[in-house]
Design a protein around this motif. Structure first.
Motif, PDB file in Angstrom:
ATOM      1  N   HIS A  66       0.887  -1.140  -0.014  1.00 24.47           N
ATOM      2  CA  HIS A  66       0.154   0.037   0.050  1.00 24.47           C
ATOM      3  C   HIS A  66       1.021   1.327  -0.128  1.00 24.47           C
ATOM      4  O   HIS A  66       0.668   2.085  -0.850  1.00 24.47           O
ATOM      5  CB  HIS A  66      -1.045  -0.091   1.179  1.00 24.47           C
ATOM      6  CG  HIS A  66      -2.022  -0.846   1.124  1.00 24.47           C
ATOM      7  ND1 HIS A  66      -2.336  -1.995   0.453  1.00 24.47           N
ATOM      8  CD2 HIS A  66      -3.396  -0.384   0.994  1.00 24.47           C
ATOM      9  CE1 HIS A  66      -3.332  -2.495   0.277  1.00 24.47           C
ATOM     10  NE2 HIS A  66      -4.410  -1.422   0.544  1.00 24.47           N
ATOM     11  N   VAL A 105       1.417  -5.174  -5.400  1.00 22.64           N
ATOM     12  CA  VAL A 105      -0.283  -5.616  -5.071  1.00 22.64           C
ATOM     13  C   VAL A 105      -0.428  -6.841  -4.845  1.00 22.64           C
ATOM     14  O   VAL A 105      -0.379  -7.706  -5.379  1.00 22.64           O
ATOM     15  CB  VAL A 105      -1.033  -4.881  -6.136  1.00 22.64           C
ATOM     16  CG1 VAL A 105      -2.496  -5.025  -5.708  1.00 22.64           C
ATOM     17  CG2 VAL A 105      -0.876  -3.399  -6.743  1.00 22.64           C
ATOM     18  N   HIS A 107      -3.188  -8.831  -4.190  1.00 24.43           N
ATOM     19  CA  HIS A 107      -4.132  -9.785  -4.965  1.00 24.43           C
ATOM     20  C   HIS A 107      -3.616 -10.222  -6.282  1.00 24.43           C
ATOM     21  O   HIS A 107      -4.087 -11.132  -6.628  1.00 24.43           O
ATOM     22  CB  HIS A 107      -5.569  -8.857  -5.005  1.00 24.43           C
ATOM     23  CG  HIS A 107      -5.523  -8.318  -3.724  1.00 24.43           C
ATOM     24  ND1 HIS A 107      -6.144  -9.196  -2.542  1.00 24.43           N
ATOM     25  CD2 HIS A 107      -6.058  -7.046  -3.228  1.00 24.43           C
ATOM     26  CE1 HIS A 107      -6.286  -8.319  -1.643  1.00 24.43           C
ATOM     27  NE2 HIS A 107      -6.475  -7.114  -2.013  1.00 24.43           N
ATOM     28  N   ASP A 126      -7.901  -7.501   3.703  1.00 18.71           N
ATOM     29  CA  ASP A 126      -8.146  -6.475   2.538  1.00 18.71           C
ATOM     30  C   ASP A 126      -9.221  -6.895   1.828  1.00 18.71           C
ATOM     31  O   ASP A 126      -9.622  -8.119   1.560  1.00 18.71           O
ATOM     32  CB  ASP A 126      -6.925  -6.364   1.761  1.00 18.71           C
ATOM     33  CG  ASP A 126      -6.904  -5.313   0.672  1.00 18.71           C
ATOM     34  OD1 ASP A 126      -6.119  -4.249   1.008  1.00 18.71           O
ATOM     35  OD2 ASP A 126      -7.719  -5.184  -0.088  1.00 18.71           O
ATOM     36  N   HIS A 128     -10.216  -6.430  -1.178  1.00 15.59           N
ATOM     37  CA  HIS A 128     -10.337  -7.037  -2.557  1.00 15.59           C
ATOM     38  C   HIS A 128      -9.545  -8.647  -2.515  1.00 15.59           C
ATOM     39  O   HIS A 128      -9.507  -9.002  -3.438  1.00 15.59           O
ATOM     40  CB  HIS A 128      -9.463  -6.268  -3.499  1.00 15.59           C
ATOM     41  CG  HIS A 128     -10.368  -5.056  -3.833  1.00 15.59           C
ATOM     42  ND1 HIS A 128     -10.154  -3.874  -3.148  1.00 15.59           N
ATOM     43  CD2 HIS A 128     -11.311  -4.818  -4.378  1.00 15.59           C
ATOM     44  CE1 HIS A 128     -11.210  -3.106  -3.593  1.00 15.59           C
ATOM     45  NE2 HIS A 128     -11.802  -3.441  -4.527  1.00 15.59           N
ATOM     46  N   SER A 302      -3.432  -0.782 -10.104  1.00 16.74           N
ATOM     47  CA  SER A 302      -4.394  -1.425  -9.044  1.00 16.74           C
ATOM     48  C   SER A 302      -4.469  -2.843  -9.398  1.00 16.74           C
ATOM     49  O   SER A 302      -4.055  -3.568 -10.449  1.00 16.74           O
ATOM     50  CB  SER A 302      -5.540  -0.695  -9.010  1.00 16.74           C
ATOM     51  OG  SER A 302      -6.553  -1.307  -9.890  1.00 16.74           O
ATOM     52  N   CYS A 303      -4.960  -3.663  -8.308  1.00 17.65           N
ATOM     53  CA  CYS A 303      -5.436  -5.044  -8.463  1.00 17.65           C
ATOM     54  C   CYS A 303      -6.441  -5.357  -9.413  1.00 17.65           C
ATOM     55  O   CYS A 303      -6.691  -6.409  -9.978  1.00 17.65           O
ATOM     56  CB  CYS A 303      -5.780  -5.575  -7.232  1.00 17.65           C
ATOM     57  SG  CYS A 303      -6.911  -4.618  -6.126  1.00 17.65           S
ATOM     58  N   CYS A 366       0.414  -0.269  -4.740  1.00 22.35           N
ATOM     59  CA  CYS A 366      -1.132   0.076  -4.980  1.00 22.35           C
ATOM     60  C   CYS A 366      -1.168   1.727  -5.328  1.00 22.35           C
ATOM     61  O   CYS A 366      -1.821   2.048  -5.959  1.00 22.35           O
ATOM     62  CB  CYS A 366      -1.801   0.047  -3.656  1.00 22.35           C
ATOM     63  SG  CYS A 366      -1.895  -1.358  -2.840  1.00 22.35           S
ATOM     64  N   CYS A 369      -4.152   4.435  -6.030  1.00 16.82           N
ATOM     65  CA  CYS A 369      -5.542   3.881  -5.870  1.00 16.82           C
ATOM     66  C   CYS A 369      -6.280   4.132  -4.968  1.00 16.82           C
ATOM     67  O   CYS A 369      -7.444   4.401  -4.714  1.00 16.82           O
ATOM     68  CB  CYS A 369      -5.249   2.254  -6.106  1.00 16.82           C
ATOM     69  SG  CYS A 369      -6.904   1.273  -5.774  1.00 16.82           S
ATOM     70  N   LEU A 370      -5.788   4.128  -3.844  1.00 12.56           N
ATOM     71  CA  LEU A 370      -6.241   4.761  -2.733  1.00 12.56           C
ATOM     72  C   LEU A 370      -5.581   6.058  -1.950  1.00 12.56           C
ATOM     73  O   LEU A 370      -5.609   6.306  -0.659  1.00 12.56           O
ATOM     74  CB  LEU A 370      -6.279   3.399  -1.518  1.00 12.56           C
ATOM     75  CG  LEU A 370      -4.832   3.506  -0.400  1.00 12.56           C
ATOM     76  CD1 LEU A 370      -5.259   2.498   0.751  1.00 12.56           C
ATOM     77  CD2 LEU A 370      -3.837   2.948  -1.230  1.00 12.56           C
ATOM     78  N   ASN A 391     -10.774   0.447  -8.918  1.00 11.72           N
ATOM     79  CA  ASN A 391     -11.962   0.108  -8.316  1.00 11.72           C
ATOM     80  C   ASN A 391     -12.925   0.690  -7.733  1.00 11.72           C
ATOM     81  O   ASN A 391     -14.168   0.578  -7.347  1.00 11.72           O
ATOM     82  CB  ASN A 391     -11.841  -1.460  -7.676  1.00 11.72           C
ATOM     83  CG  ASN A 391     -10.898  -1.374  -6.566  1.00 11.72           C
ATOM     84  OD1 ASN A 391     -10.927  -0.422  -5.830  1.00 11.72           O
ATOM     85  ND2 ASN A 391      -9.748  -2.070  -6.527  1.00 11.72           N
ATOM     86  N   ARG A 397     -11.242   9.183  -2.570  1.00 11.78           N
ATOM     87  CA  ARG A 397     -10.707   7.828  -2.489  1.00 11.78           C
ATOM     88  C   ARG A 397      -9.062   7.957  -3.279  1.00 11.78           C
ATOM     89  O   ARG A 397      -8.206   7.229  -2.815  1.00 11.78           O
ATOM     90  CB  ARG A 397     -11.371   6.979  -3.481  1.00 11.78           C
ATOM     91  CG  ARG A 397     -10.669   5.479  -3.740  1.00 11.78           C
ATOM     92  CD  ARG A 397     -10.614   4.466  -2.695  1.00 11.78           C
ATOM     93  NE  ARG A 397      -9.814   3.482  -3.048  1.00 11.78           N
ATOM     94  CZ  ARG A 397      -9.551   2.152  -2.258  1.00 11.78           C
ATOM     95  NH1 ARG A 397     -10.050   2.471  -0.915  1.00 11.78           N
ATOM     96  NH2 ARG A 397      -8.873   1.312  -2.683  1.00 11.78           N
TER      97      ARG A 397
HETATM   98  S1  SF4 Z   1      -7.961  -1.761  -4.265  1.00  7.87           S
HETATM   99 FE1  SF4 Z   1      -6.092  -0.488  -4.695  1.00  7.87          FE
HETATM  100  S2  SF4 Z   1      -5.411  -0.148  -2.739  1.00  7.87           S
HETATM  101 FE2  SF4 Z   1      -6.598  -2.172  -2.575  1.00  7.87          FE
HETATM  102  S3  SF4 Z   1      -5.208  -3.530  -2.736  1.00  7.87           S
HETATM  103 FE3  SF4 Z   1      -6.033  -3.051  -4.719  1.00  7.87          FE
HETATM  104  S4  SF4 Z   1      -4.652  -1.642  -5.674  1.00  7.87           S
HETATM  105 FE4  SF4 Z   1      -4.404  -1.861  -3.204  1.00  7.87          FE
END
Ligand code: SF4
Lengths: 429, 185
Positions: A66, A105, A107, A126, A128, A302-303, A366, A369-370, A391, A397
């Protein structure tokens, strides 16, 4: 029973379970990262004692991702806490920042490293974590207290969810990606339309997808409130796994008489490039209805939308052209990043295509993304209007509360980066 | 646990996500450090867009500037409260700010689990959407035994939905306490 019910029953030592039942299951893998790992370890020690040992070091996977490339001292300290815990507990599966093993990342890294396995139960700190359901396993997100409980006991209670089945029938149009399909579904059922339930994806459209596209579907079930997403494992799943892991697993398939909360069918004519408008993933419209929406930022990462196939898709559209707005690309993992250099379209590598078209390429994580700390790569620090392969487009965000985020597929984001307004990628393919 | 919670209500709308409850940039503070963890109270609900903060009027800060605790003890909201990320920092932030109960028409599941297993506060579901009937600042009282919410400012009364199977964990004070009572750890 459905796939999810069968996996849960097996892990609870039961022959049969019914939706709504609360059961205790044995956990195969616990995943955590730099944001939720440290508070999880603190609760673990508080509850089980300062000298407590985790239930099974082989089953704990720690992937910092992250807040990685930042100078924020608190964020750096979190990674230090992970390191201390890993060495104290002798944990073998730690993908440390700066180490050769560093991944990015979690995931996307988890399946790359062969930890997403059919028939298993995966919990992660998490939301996701649902992504791994693409491999036919029960995978869902939990908080720190639950994770600390698992660390000490290897078990957790779950309520058996009802399953909503989504069947994608027929050939998916060439300009439509898995992201468009999941956005369409979320728009149709709403951001709590699958609350507490499983979203299962099936049909010839899903069978034809590669693993990365399937992961995009299961990744975003949480945006519809879903508990987990799942896809029955098949030859595509096994072929992916054979290349990546020696670990053994027992695939689970659906019973013929499985019962569902609902079964919804989509056919190819219903599938279009979709966009989720600010500030909700459920606020969707076809891309072509939003033409002329002005943008000043594009983001690929991102994931959800930072896998190699996502970059490949974007590069197909960008190649030989130039972006007109600031475009940030962040490969999800180091493997994706290496793939950008080794994968070519005609004579150019994807990496060269992104560079030549004017995109900025960030290190795997990440990233924005956040949002993250102020110095995060690609973060929206002002009232930017961004189109993104990520996402979530909740207020603030990706950084500033003044910013606006439109969610779309890599095709749509790439086409929009060229024009500076929301663009239907069909015109560019 | 006392069977009555009384305090000023802070009213929010639908789909309050965890980024609004505690924005991601603050997740770096240590929850297990007494001083540092005050930041979670300080920034609780700081991600809610101003116009939607403290309905129906809006533009009401949940925590006063420079404060670490809120004057509001009870949050009243619409559907899908706590959607988004799995961050347990979200219910923790509300608890640090002094919130004792949330009353919403529905919850996102990870948030709901976290609230209950972490024993942070009590999540009630209301039978109808009372976020459109209660004003921020109204004094409300929740009776756990009767599953009723009384608005002392307007003298209105609303029904809440009994907690069901998770009541045992709520009563124990969280997952670990529950597991200890049941000799699981
Ligand atoms: S949603 Fe964004 S912050 Fe969350 S694990 Fe996936 S890439 Fe990382």
């Amino acid at each position: 029973m459905t796939i999810t019910e069968k996996i849960l029953a097996k892990h609870a030592g039961k022959i049969k379970v019914e939706p709504g039942e609360n059961i205790w299951v044995d956990v195969d893998i616990l995943l955590t990262h730099d944001v939720c790992g440290p508070p999880t370890f603190a609760i673990f020690k508080q509850q089980f004692g300062i000298d407590a040992k985790v239930w099974d070091p082989e089953k704990v996977v720690i992937i910092p991702d992250h807040y990685i490339f930042t100078s924020d001292p608190c964020a750096k300290r979190n990674v230090e806490i992970l390191r201390d815990f890993v060495s104290e507990q002798n944990l073998p599966h730690f993908y440390d920042v700066g180490a050769e093993m560093y991944k990015g990342v979690c995931h996307v890294a988890l399946p790359e490293e062969g930890f997403a396995l059919p028939g298993q139960v995966l919990f992660g700190t998490d939301s996701h974590t649902s992504t791994a359901g693409a491999f036919g396993e029960f995978a869902t997100g939990i908080g720190n207290t639950d994770a600390a409980f698992i660390l000490g006991t290897g078990k957790l209670w779950v309520k058996v969810p009802e399953t909503m089945k989504f069947i994608i029938d027929g050939e998916i149009p060439s300009y439509v990606m898995a992201k468009d399909i999941i956005l369409k579904i979320i728009g149709d059922i709403g951001v709590d339309g699958a609350a507490y339930r499983t979203m299962e994806f099936a049909g010839s459209g899903v069978e034809a997808m590669d693993m990365e596209s399937r992961m995009t579907l299961t990744n975003m079930v949480i945006e519809a409130g879903g508990k987990n997403g799942i896809i029955e494992p098949d030859e595509t799943t096994f072929a992916y796994l054979t290349k990546r892991t020696q670990r053994s697993y027992e695939p689970v398939t659906e019973d013929k008489n499985a019962r569902f909360h609902s079964v919804t069918r989509y056919t190819s004519e219903q599938l279009l490039p979709m966009v989720a408008k600010p500030h909700s993933p459920g606020n969707t419209a076809p891309a072509r209805e939003l033409r002329k929406t002005k943008l000043n930022r594009a983001y690929i990462g991102s994931c959800t939308g930072g896998k190699l196939s996502d970059f490949y898709a974007a590069a197909r559209i960008l190649k030989g052209r130039e972006v007109t707005i600031a475009t940030y690309t962040v490969p999800a993992t180091t493997e994706v990043s290496a793939g950008l250099k080794s994968t070519r379209i005609d004579e150019q590598s994807l990496w060269e295509i992104f560079e030549n078209t004017g995109c900025k390429i960030g290190p795997p994580s990440c990233a924005a993304c956040l949002g993250g700390p102020a110095d995060t790569f690609g973060r929206l620090n002002q009232a930017e209007v961004c189109i993104s392969t990520t996402n979530r487009n909740f207020p603030g965000r990706m950084g500033s509360k003044q910013s606006q985020v439109y969610l779309a597929s890599p095709y749509t984001v790439a086409a929009s980066a060229l024009t500076g307004q929301i663009t239907d990628p069909e015109d560019y393919l | 646990m006392s069977s009555i919670i009384k305090g000023k209500a802070f009213v929010l709308g639908d789909d309050i996500d965890t980024d609004q409850i505690i924005p991601a940039e603050y997740l770096v503070y240590r929850p297990d450090d007494a001083e540092e963890s005050k930041n979670y109270g300080r920034y609780a609900l700081s991600g809610v867009p101003s116009a939607k903060s403290g309905l129906p009027a809006g533009n009401i800060p949940f925590v006063a500037e420079d404060g670490c605790e809120s004057d509001y003890r009870i949050i009243v909201a619409g559907k899908n409260f706590g959607c988004g990320s799995s961050r347990e920092h979200a219910p923790f932030a509300l608890q640090k700010a002094g919130v004792q109960a949330v009353v919403a028409t529905s919850y996102a599941r990870i948030f709901y689990r976290n609230v209950i297993d972490g024993g942070f506060l009590t999540p009630f579901e209301s039978k109808m959407d009372i976020s459109i009937r209660i004003k921020t600042g109204d004094v409300v009282e929740i009776d756990f035994n009767q599953f009723k919410l009384f608005n002392r400012t307007t003298q209105e009364e609303y029904s809440l939905i009994p907690l069901g199977e998770v009541a045992a964990i709520v009563q124990a004070g969280g997952l670990f306490e529950y597991a200890r009572i049941n000799k699981m750890v």
